[in-house]
Design a protein around this motif. Structure first.
Motif: not given
Length: 1105
Positions: A385-403
């Motif tokens: 279980k996750y709670t994410l608050r005030n998060i910033k993603f930038e310049n990310i690459k993934t080959n997965s089913k879901g980042l």
């Protein structure tokens, strides 16, 4: 001042007492002086024992016995010189310095400025040994290493064994400003024996390591049931120790209750080739603050392996700077908080996440950034279980089913900003967020999301599961590219709330997975205060797409859909499931206070494409465009009341290829446009039976197929007789010997119509009806809005040619004659003599039968009107007013002109049709079906024979007129007579048209003259129009009219001369009207008496004046 002196005095006393109770021993580098056992045991009578090692180097292998066992009874300080004193074990067979603490007096053991090196010896004999071993049966003591160095040692360095109960003292062991270099075994080991039920971790034994440096060490800390505090330390090139080999930086060997605090430290440049983590512990309480971890990798894949959180305590990670390293956390049943941290420059080629690989855990991640990351897997673990608050993603690459891949848990994300995130997994199997609620009802909450300039090879946010609740609010999805929807919900059942969310300039390039927001199956959806603008969808639904819907309750309020593009449904696309058993009554779509403007669909439904009934209030649907149908709304299936707009719905200016098309539907019904008055329509075999059918949509409008999309829809008409058996029809595979044949019975749909304009039926006479079959688009079941078309096929008429086609089927054709036969003008074409079955309409056998139809009723009427006008004008020869003169002038010249018109018609027709050659006329008479009564000899005019058809005196009776037929004239006459006669027939017809046109222009001329004279009369002075006679009386004068009257009289005179000049020669011909003689005679009378009468009228009028 006195108080200050007192303080100084107290300090001096303390120093004195310290000196008094402190014993200091100088230890040199020789065997006699290095018997520490004896020195320490004999010298613990004082409060403090200080051992000063004044030499720089001590070679411990030179001493025959080196196994110190010290029972501590006082404070003992081991002090090297300020540059550091080296204790060099030189790999010899030396023992351990052992301290036993049995008195609970807070005693302090301290090492300062000591360098311990080369402690390894023979591993076979000293394995498990350590440089310093501390056994404590009490808890109240202190052990300090200050400014010490441990280097090049191959055994444990310091080992603490505590068998005391509870301790409540901070910093019992302190390593300060120490260096650890190239040590191959555990540096610090602590084992605190506690009862199993003891849970007060805050009272555990505490080891503090500050300002220390660890370079090229292995298995540094082995801590059990204790607290380890690492502050302002540096770690690099750490690895696996040989004894337990389970943790490179920190490990515990039992399910203990440990607490590890790392702060203000740097861990870097480490690659562990063994399958161990940096930290390994069961039930560890971990606190990390202001730590940098960079370029740290392990073949194990995870830096921290922590299983279970002790007493549900949180692992706290604050101000972590993480880069170029293996996965941070591995373990189950954890609770973890990550705050104010930065994860960057991570490049993982394995399938492990960046942050954690955990199950049954809870992570709270706040105020953190993730940038410049390239991974093969997700960022977080799946089954926590996750709670994410005030998060910033930038310049990310993934080959997965879901980042962000979440399975079977509630997820809350708030204030997440993502820029330039690329999900590059295999086609349609990668997403930014993949949420699978599983069998339980779980919640995905997305608030204040800002997703900009991101891309995905699949749906950007994918939602799976049996039952879930989705909340999306105050979010923006801008300039994103995906091979699927921005939000794709494939759950069996969902409750979705989307509010205050904007979708702008997003691209879904997957034509098989539609919409920006895509929903399936069973959904309760509320969309409010949201905007969908400038989105481009390769498939259906430029904004919202519902497919395979079983049950739906959709409410869209206070939202806008502008400039979106899709294949079908430029803004909204709603499609049902093909699974039966679900009632439409459970499907509710309410659209309220919504603007749907300027959207485009390549095919159907520029604004809306819906298989559901739409309920609307106060909506605006305008400016939308569709490539095929339904510029505003398109309904692809039959619905009862497909659009229910109870109030203020504006649907206008929606177009298909510049044509207005606000709403339309799939072809629904077909109606018959051709009016058939009888139950059975009588047709002749082989004749044309044109039929026109109109295809309508469910709104009752003609199908507006301007793009010819349905042009491949075929209407085929087949023939059935009254016993409902199919009649063999001329299809490609039909029987060649069939007795029935249809032509032109197959047509395409053009402009919403089936036009069977060339439909022909070849059949035996009898009663039939037509059956209509629609080919292609078999999924469209058109409703027929007319009864069966019943026909009666009759036989050929006498005036038709009976013919037989190559299937020996009788059909009828109108006979065809030569082109010089004036059919429908003054002749008709009738069948010739056909004695056998024929297949050709023979132009040489058919007969051109001339018809002279002259009832004379029109000429009689015109002649009588002219005579009446002339008589009426004679009653007005006495005029004294301008109006009286106009009546006289008009009636006179109209009457004379009508009489002259009739005269000229007779003279002209007779001149064309009369025959001047006696021999030719004798040939003609032989072939004319006339009797002697029709021909008489008139010595006064002609000694020859005359053909009298319509004498003038008999023109008043239509029933007495006789139709004379020239039969077989083409076959009996040849050459001159044949050609001349038919040319003259054409010429006579043209003559009538020409003379009629001349008369119309003459009437216009007369009217113009009268109007002109009236205008002149109104503009002239009264005195100009009056004259005074000899008696002094005044009267009107008509100078202009009298001049014109004279001119017209002169023209009439010329026409009479023309009639006489043309009529006299005709009297010598054969086949003339009897009235020609009287016309010529009356013209002589008109010339003779006309001027006399006219002058008489003028004279009488002047006398009257």
């Amino acid at each position: 001042m006195n108080e200050k002196i007192q303080h100084i005095f107290i300090i001096l006393i303390i120093l004195y007492l310290k000196l008094l109770y402190t014993k200091e021993i100088i230890v040199n580098n020789n065997e006699n002086n290095f018997r520490l056992n004896d020195i320490i045991n004999k010298s613990q009578t004082d409060n403090v024992l200080i051992l000063k090692f004044v030499d720089n180097y001590y070679d411990l292998t030179s001493f025959t016995s080196f196994d110190f066992k010290i029972t501590v009874d006082t404070n003992i300080f081991f002090i090297g010189n300020k540059n550091g004193t080296v204790f060099d074990f030189a790999g010899g067979n030396v023992g351990t310095i052992t301290f036993s603490l049995t008195v609970n007096r807070g005693l302090n053991i301290k090492f300062e400025n000591i360098i311990f090196e080369n402690f390894y010896g023979n591993l076979e004999t000293i394995k498990g040994h350590q440089i310093i071993y501390v056994y404590a049966a009490v808890y109240n003591f202190y052990f300090t290493f200050n400014n010490c160095i441990f280097r090049n040692n191959n055994n444990r360095l310091v080992h603490f064994l505590l068998e005391s109960p509870v301790t409540n003292i901070n910093n019992q062991v302190l390593f300060n400003n120490c260096g650890f270099y190239n040590n191959t075994e555990t540096a610090i080991r602590v084992y605190h024996s506690l009862p199993d039920n003891y849970l007060q971790v805050e009272k555990h034994f505490t080891v503090t390591v500050e300002n220390c440096e660890f370079i090229n060490n292995r298995g540094i800390f082995n801590i059990n049931n204790s607290i380890l505090i690492i502050n302002n330390c540096y770690f690099t090139k750490i690895g696996k120790e040989s004894e337990y080999g389970i943790g490179a930086l920190y490990y515990s060997i039992e399910n203990t209750r440990d607490h590890l605090i790392i702060k203000n430290s740097l861990i870097e440049e480490t690659y562990i080739k063994d399958l161990i983590p940096f930290i390994k512990s069961e039930g560890l309480i971990l606190n990390i603050n202001n730590v940098t971890i960079t370029n740290c990798y392990t073949e194990y894949g995870y830096l921290f392996d922590i299983n279970k959180s002790f007493l549900n305590e949180f692992i706290t990670i604050d101000n972590l700077k993480f880069s170029n390293s293996s996965t941070l956390i591995f373990g189950n049943n954890l609770k973890c908080k990550i705050n104010n941290s930065n994860f960057q420059n991570v490049n993982l080629r394995n399938l492990d996440p960046v942050i954690d690989k955990s199950k049954y855990s809870y992570f709270l991640i706040e105020n953190s950034t993730f940038n410049d990351i390239t991974i093969e897997s997700s960022l977080l673990g799946e089954e926590s279980k996750y709670t994410l608050r005030n998060i910033k993603f930038e310049n990310i690459k993934t080959n997965s089913k879901g980042l962000l891949l979440f399975v079977y848990n509630n997820i809350e994300i708030e204030n997440l900003e993502a820029n330039n995130v690329s999900c590059l997994g295999e086609g349609d199997d990668t997403s930014f967020i993949l949420f699978d609620s599983g069998e339980n009802e779980n919640i995905l909450s997305l608030r204040n999301m800002k997703i900009n300039n991101c891309m995905s090879n699949g749906s950007f946010i994918k939602i799976l599961g049996i039952n879930n609740n989705i909340l999306i609010e105050n979010s923006n999805f801008i300039n994103n590219y995906s091979y699927g929807p921005i939000i794709d919900n494939n759950s069996n059942k969902s409750k979705i709330i989307l509010s205050n969310t904007n979708f702008y300039n997003n691209i879904n390039n997957n034509k098989f997975n539609c919409g920006c927001l895509h929903l399936k199956k069973n959904n309760i959806i509320t969309i409010t205060n949201s905007k969908f603008e400038e989105n481009s969808i390769k498939g259906n639904g430029g904004a919202i797409c519902l497919t395979n819907i079983l049950e739906i309750e959709l409410n869209i309020e206070f939202s806008t859909f502008i400039n979106n593009k899709a294949t079908n449904g430029g803004a909204l696309y709603f499609s049902k499931s093909n699974i039966s058993g679900y009632s439409d009554n459970k499907n509710i779509i309410n659209i309220k206070n919504v603007e749907i403007m300027n959207n485009t669909a390549n095919n159907f439904g520029g604004g809306i494409y819906s298989e559901f009934k739409l309920n609307g209030i106060n909506n605006i649907i305008t400016g939308n465009k569709a490539g095929i149908m339904g510029g505003g709304i398109y309904i692809p299936k039959y619905l009862n009341e497909p659009i229910n707009c109870s109030m203020n719905c504006t649907i206008r200016n929606n177009k298909v290829n510049s044509y207005n098309d606000d709403y339309s539907s799939i072809p629904y019904s077909i109606s018959l446009s051709t009016e058939l008055k009888e139950i059975y329509t009588n047709i002749t075999t082989g004749t044309f039976f044109p039929l026109l059918f109109r295809v309508n949509d469910i709104f009752g409008n003609k199908l507006n197929d301007v793009t010819k999309y349905y042009s491949s829809m075929i209407l085929k008409v087949i023939l059935k007789n009254e016993n409902f058996e199919n009649v063999n029809v001329n299809y490609k595979n039909s029987d060649f010997n069939s007795n029935y044949d249809l032509k032109g019975n197959i047509v395409s749909l053009i402009n919403g119509q089936f036009d069977l304009k060339n439909f022909q039926i070849y059949a035996d006479h009898g009663y039939y009806y037509l059956q209509l079959i629609i080919e292609n688009f078999k999924e469209i079941d058109l409703k027929f809005e007319f009864d069966d078309i019943k026909i009666y096929v009759s036989e050929c008429s006498k005036k038709q040619v009976k013919m037989y086609n190559n299937k020996n089927i009788l059909y009828c054709e109108n006979p065809i004659c030569h082109s010089n036969c004036p059919v429908d003008i003054s002749a008709e074409c009738i069948p010739g003599d056909y004695t056998s079955k024929i297949s050709t309409n023979d132009i040489n056998k058919n007969i051109c039968q001339a018809i002279i139809r002259n009832t004379g009723i029109i000429k009689i009427l015109l002649f009588n009107i002219g005579e009446m006008l002339i008589i009426y004008s004679n009653f007005n020869i006495f005029y004294s007013k301008f109006s009286e003169y106009i009546v006289f002038f008009l009636s006179k010249h109209l009457g004379i002109s009508l009489v002259l018109l009739v005269y000229n018609i007779f003279i002209g027709i007779t001149g064309f049709l009369s025959i001047s050659n006696k021999n030719s006329i004798n040939k003609l008479y032989k072939n004319l079906p006339i009797t002697e009564n029709d021909i008489r000899e008139d010595d006064e005019i002609n000694t020859g024979k005359s053909f009298h058809t319509t004498p003038l005196e008999s023109l008043d009776n239509e029933n007495t007129l006789k139709q004379h037929t020239i039969k077989n004239i083409i076959s009996s006459l040849n050459g001159e007579i044949n050609e001349t006669f038919y040319k003259n027939l054409y010429s006579s017809h043209s003559f009538i048209i020409e003379i009629g046109a001349i008369y119309i222009f003459y009437l216009i001329f007369i009217i113009i003259i009268i109007l002109y004279e009236i205008k002149i009369e109104q503009s002239m002075n009264y005195n100009d129009n009056t004259i005074q006679n000899n008696n002094g009386q005044w009267s009107y004068t008509f100078k202009h009219f009298e001049q014109i009257d004279f001119i017209l009289n002169f023209i009439d005179l010329i026409l009479f001369f023309f009639i006489i000049s043309k009529g006299k020669p005709i009297l010598r011909n054969n086949c003339i009207y009897r009235s020609i003689k009287y016309i010529v005679i009356s013209s002589f009378v008109g010339i003779t008496l006309g001027p006399f009468v006219n002058n008489l009228v003028i004279t009488i009028n002047k006398l009257k004046s």
